[in-house]
Design a protein around this motif. Structure first.
Motif, PDB file in Angstrom:
ATOM      1  N   VAL A  75       0.845  -1.196   0.000  1.00  0.00           N
ATOM      2  CA  VAL A  75       0.000   0.000   0.000  1.00  0.00           C
ATOM      3  C   VAL A  75       0.880   1.245   0.000  1.00  0.00           C
ATOM      4  CG1 VAL A  75      -1.917   1.156   1.185  1.00  0.00           C
ATOM      5  CG2 VAL A  75      -1.659  -1.333   1.375  1.00  0.00           C
ATOM      6  N   ALA A  76       0.454   2.285  -0.710  1.00  0.00           N
ATOM      7  CA  ALA A  76       1.219   3.535  -0.748  1.00  0.00           C
ATOM      8  C   ALA A  76       0.296   4.702  -1.063  1.00  0.00           C
ATOM      9  CB  ALA A  76       2.334   3.469  -1.791  1.00  0.00           C
ATOM     10  N   ILE A  77       0.628   5.861  -0.522  1.00  0.00           N
ATOM     11  CA  ILE A  77      -0.028   7.097  -0.943  1.00  0.00           C
ATOM     12  C   ILE A  77       0.450   7.425  -2.355  1.00  0.00           C
ATOM     13  CG2 ILE A  77      -0.222   9.582  -0.509  1.00  0.00           C
ATOM     14  CD1 ILE A  77       0.124   8.955   2.473  1.00  0.00           C
ATOM     15  N   VAL A  78      -0.468   7.741  -3.240  1.00  0.00           N
ATOM     16  CA  VAL A  78      -0.103   8.055  -4.627  1.00  0.00           C
ATOM     17  C   VAL A  78       0.784   9.299  -4.645  1.00  0.00           C
ATOM     18  CG1 VAL A  78      -1.006   8.671  -6.900  1.00  0.00           C
ATOM     19  CG2 VAL A  78      -2.233   7.016  -5.473  1.00  0.00           C
ATOM     20  N   HIS A  79       1.884   9.232  -5.390  1.00  0.00           N
ATOM     21  CA  HIS A  79       2.841  10.333  -5.429  1.00  0.00           C
ATOM     22  C   HIS A  79       3.497  10.414  -6.796  1.00  0.00           C
ATOM     23  CE1 HIS A  79       4.685   6.639  -3.909  1.00  0.00           C
ATOM     24  NE2 HIS A  79       5.798   7.011  -4.520  1.00  0.00           N
ATOM     25  N   GLU A  80       4.019  11.579  -7.117  1.00  0.00           N
ATOM     26  CA  GLU A  80       4.609  11.825  -8.428  1.00  0.00           C
ATOM     27  C   GLU A  80       5.953  11.132  -8.590  1.00  0.00           C
ATOM     28  OE1 GLU A  80       3.389  13.418 -11.035  1.00  0.00           O
ATOM     29  OE2 GLU A  80       1.497  13.942 -10.056  1.00  0.00           O
ATOM     30  N   SER A  81       6.744  11.108  -7.533  1.00  0.00           N
ATOM     31  CA  SER A  81       8.130  10.659  -7.645  1.00  0.00           C
ATOM     32  C   SER A  81       8.245   9.160  -7.411  1.00  0.00           C
ATOM     33  CB  SER A  81       9.015  11.418  -6.660  1.00  0.00           C
ATOM     34  OG  SER A  81       8.496  11.301  -5.345  1.00  0.00           O
ATOM     35  N   TYR A  82       7.522   8.381  -8.191  1.00  0.00           N
ATOM     36  CA  TYR A  82       7.530   6.929  -8.001  1.00  0.00           C
ATOM     37  C   TYR A  82       8.919   6.341  -8.203  1.00  0.00           C
ATOM     38  CZ  TYR A  82       6.731   1.995  -8.923  1.00  0.00           C
ATOM     39  OH  TYR A  82       6.793   0.641  -8.897  1.00  0.00           O
ATOM     40  N   TYR A  83       9.672   6.893  -9.116  1.00  0.00           N
ATOM     41  CA  TYR A  83      11.008   6.381  -9.414  1.00  0.00           C
ATOM     42  C   TYR A  83      11.939   6.531  -8.200  1.00  0.00           C
ATOM     43  CZ  TYR A  83      14.994   5.425 -12.572  1.00  0.00           C
ATOM     44  OH  TYR A  83      16.088   4.890 -13.206  1.00  0.00           O
ATOM     45  N   PRO A 100      10.886   6.698  -4.530  1.00  0.00           N
ATOM     46  CA  PRO A 100       9.738   6.725  -3.609  1.00  0.00           C
ATOM     47  C   PRO A 100      10.088   7.255  -2.222  1.00  0.00           C
ATOM     48  CG  PRO A 100      10.591   4.510  -3.835  1.00  0.00           C
ATOM     49  CD  PRO A 100      11.338   5.332  -4.832  1.00  0.00           C
ATOM     50  N   PRO A 101       9.484   8.367  -1.796  1.00  0.00           N
ATOM     51  CA  PRO A 101       9.744   8.894  -0.460  1.00  0.00           C
ATOM     52  C   PRO A 101       9.189   7.961   0.615  1.00  0.00           C
ATOM     53  CG  PRO A 101       8.735  10.547  -1.899  1.00  0.00           C
ATOM     54  CD  PRO A 101       8.596   9.227  -2.575  1.00  0.00           C
ATOM     55  N   VAL A 102       9.913   7.865   1.714  1.00  0.00           N
ATOM     56  CA  VAL A 102       9.496   7.009   2.818  1.00  0.00           C
ATOM     57  C   VAL A 102       8.119   7.419   3.336  1.00  0.00           C
ATOM     58  CG1 VAL A 102      10.024   6.393   5.209  1.00  0.00           C
ATOM     59  CG2 VAL A 102      11.837   6.380   3.497  1.00  0.00           C
ATOM     60  N   LYS A 103       7.832   8.724   3.347  1.00  0.00           N
ATOM     61  CA  LYS A 103       6.571   9.182   3.940  1.00  0.00           C
ATOM     62  C   LYS A 103       5.352   8.713   3.164  1.00  0.00           C
ATOM     63  CE  LYS A 103       6.422  13.754   1.710  1.00  0.00           C
ATOM     64  NZ  LYS A 103       6.332  15.214   1.971  1.00  0.00           N
ATOM     65  N   PHE A 104       5.518   8.293   1.923  1.00  0.00           N
ATOM     66  CA  PHE A 104       4.395   7.777   1.144  1.00  0.00           C
ATOM     67  C   PHE A 104       4.321   6.244   1.180  1.00  0.00           C
ATOM     68  CE2 PHE A 104       5.011  11.739  -1.662  1.00  0.00           C
ATOM     69  CZ  PHE A 104       4.170  12.488  -0.838  1.00  0.00           C
ATOM     70  N   GLN A 105       5.451   5.584   1.395  1.00  0.00           N
ATOM     71  CA  GLN A 105       5.517   4.124   1.384  1.00  0.00           C
ATOM     72  C   GLN A 105       5.389   3.508   2.775  1.00  0.00           C
ATOM     73  OE1 GLN A 105       5.713   2.010  -1.102  1.00  0.00           O
ATOM     74  NE2 GLN A 105       6.464   3.121  -2.881  1.00  0.00           N
ATOM     75  N   CYS A 106       5.815   4.241   3.800  1.00  0.00           N
ATOM     76  CA  CYS A 106       5.968   3.642   5.132  1.00  0.00           C
ATOM     77  C   CYS A 106       5.002   4.208   6.156  1.00  0.00           C
ATOM     78  CB  CYS A 106       7.408   3.793   5.607  1.00  0.00           C
ATOM     79  SG  CYS A 106       8.578   2.868   4.584  1.00  0.00           S
ATOM     80  N   VAL A 107       3.800   4.572   5.716  1.00  0.00           N
ATOM     81  CA  VAL A 107       2.742   4.987   6.631  1.00  0.00           C
ATOM     82  C   VAL A 107       2.365   3.793   7.512  1.00  0.00           C
ATOM     83  CG1 VAL A 107       0.366   5.857   6.753  1.00  0.00           C
ATOM     84  CG2 VAL A 107       1.909   6.656   4.945  1.00  0.00           C
ATOM     85  N   ASP A 108       1.989   4.049   8.760  1.00  0.00           N
ATOM     86  CA  ASP A 108       1.604   2.964   9.664  1.00  0.00           C
ATOM     87  C   ASP A 108       0.571   2.055   9.009  1.00  0.00           C
ATOM     88  OD1 ASP A 108       3.241   4.081  11.560  1.00  0.00           O
ATOM     89  OD2 ASP A 108       1.632   4.800  12.865  1.00  0.00           O
ATOM     90  N   GLY A 109       0.855   0.750   9.026  1.00  0.00           N
ATOM     91  CA  GLY A 109      -0.092  -0.234   8.520  1.00  0.00           C
ATOM     92  C   GLY A 109      -0.047  -0.496   7.036  1.00  0.00           C
ATOM     93  N   PHE A 110       0.829   0.167   6.288  1.00  0.00           N
ATOM     94  CA  PHE A 110       0.778   0.147   4.832  1.00  0.00           C
ATOM     95  C   PHE A 110       1.480  -1.052   4.167  1.00  0.00           C
ATOM     96  CE2 PHE A 110      -0.530   4.433   2.812  1.00  0.00           C
ATOM     97  CZ  PHE A 110      -1.688   4.453   3.573  1.00  0.00           C
ATOM     98  N   LEU A 111       1.470  -2.195   4.823  1.00  0.00           N
ATOM     99  CA  LEU A 111       1.870  -3.440   4.161  1.00  0.00           C
ATOM    100  C   LEU A 111       0.982  -4.558   4.694  1.00  0.00           C
ATOM    101  CD1 LEU A 111       3.800  -4.796   2.130  1.00  0.00           C
ATOM    102  CD2 LEU A 111       5.221  -5.448   4.095  1.00  0.00           C
ATOM    103  N   GLY A 112      -0.007  -4.930   3.891  1.00  0.00           N
ATOM    104  CA  GLY A 112      -0.860  -6.044   4.266  1.00  0.00           C
ATOM    105  C   GLY A 112      -0.108  -7.351   4.069  1.00  0.00           C
ATOM    106  N   VAL A 113      -0.016  -8.147   5.134  1.00  0.00           N
ATOM    107  CA  VAL A 113       0.777  -9.371   5.126  1.00  0.00           C
ATOM    108  C   VAL A 113      -0.138 -10.586   4.998  1.00  0.00           C
ATOM    109  CG1 VAL A 113       2.453 -10.750   6.412  1.00  0.00           C
ATOM    110  CG2 VAL A 113       2.504  -8.247   6.579  1.00  0.00           C
TER     111      VAL A 113
END
Length: 215
Positions: free
Chosen positions: A90-98, A100-113
């Motif tokens: 899971v990630a917040i949609v962002h422009e700089s995908y190439y 990826p900023p931590v703040k968009f990828q590493c939000v609490d809970g953002f990896l469903g296991v």
């Protein structure tokens, strides 16, 4: 008591490892700041605060578009890959995908296991993963099929390339990557949605998305 599998080490994601998305980004790979296509796998980290067990809810930050993606992770054992797990990356949609900023990828809970680590031998070894297809459904409606046959680097090649510059330790997880939709985007989720990711040989990974509660 039903105890779900959870990562014990670092979880690494892989960018640009599906042919369609790699082709979409290829014209921009020679732009600044890199000015050349990547020669090694492009990795990012999903930190421990992102891990959400199967069957649990993931909180959505208010006012921010959030995308989901089906991924398969290789779980390291004492002597190599021990098994594989389904993930909802899971990630917040962002422009700089190439980049990826931590703040968009590493939000609490953002990896469903996924709920289980399937032993590699039950999947036909690393080579057997090539035939797998990951299905993503939102509220029971099919939204995406991800075919591992369309990887840029298959599991064997990706693992070998990563091991050239870093050591994966027992308990670490290396996700093979996630694919985009034909338009380059990923499926979006909203509060109240339930996402299910499935593949042959695995129990489905199911997570519900709820609005963030701010104290």
């Amino acid at each position: 008591m039903n105890i779900h599998w959870m990562p014990e080490g670092t979880v690494y994601g892989t960018l640009l490892n599906f042919q369609r998305e790699h082709a979409r980004w290829a014209p921009r790979m020679s732009e600044a700041p890199y000015k050349a296509p990547p020669q090694a796998p492009v990795l990012y980290i999903k930190t421990a605060n992102t891990f959400t067990p199967a069957g649990h809810s993931i909180a959505l930050p208010a006012g921010k578009p959030v995308a989901v993606a089906a991924a398969l992770g290789l779980v390291m054992g004492d002597t190599g890959v021990a098994g594989a797990v389904l993930f909802n990356d899971v990630a917040i949609v962002h422009e700089s995908y190439y980049r990826p900023p931590v703040k968009f990828q590493c939000v609490d809970g953002f990896l469903g296991v996924g709920s289980e680590c399937v032993p590699l031998q039950r999947l036909g070894g690393l080579d057997g993963l090539t035939g797998l297809q990951l299905e993503l459904r939102i509220n029971g409606v099919h939204r995406q099929t991800t075919a591992l046959a369309e990887l840029v680097r298959d599991a064997v090649t990706l693992l070998a390339n990563v091991n050239e510059f870093m050591t994966l330790r027992c308990g670490d997880v290396l996700m093979l990557g996630s694919d985009c939709l034909p338009d380059g985007s990923r499926p979006l989720v909203h509060a109240g949605d339930t996402v299910e990711i499935s593949a042959t040989g695995f129990k489905p990974a199911v997570h519900r998305f709820e609005p963030e509660v701010i104290a």
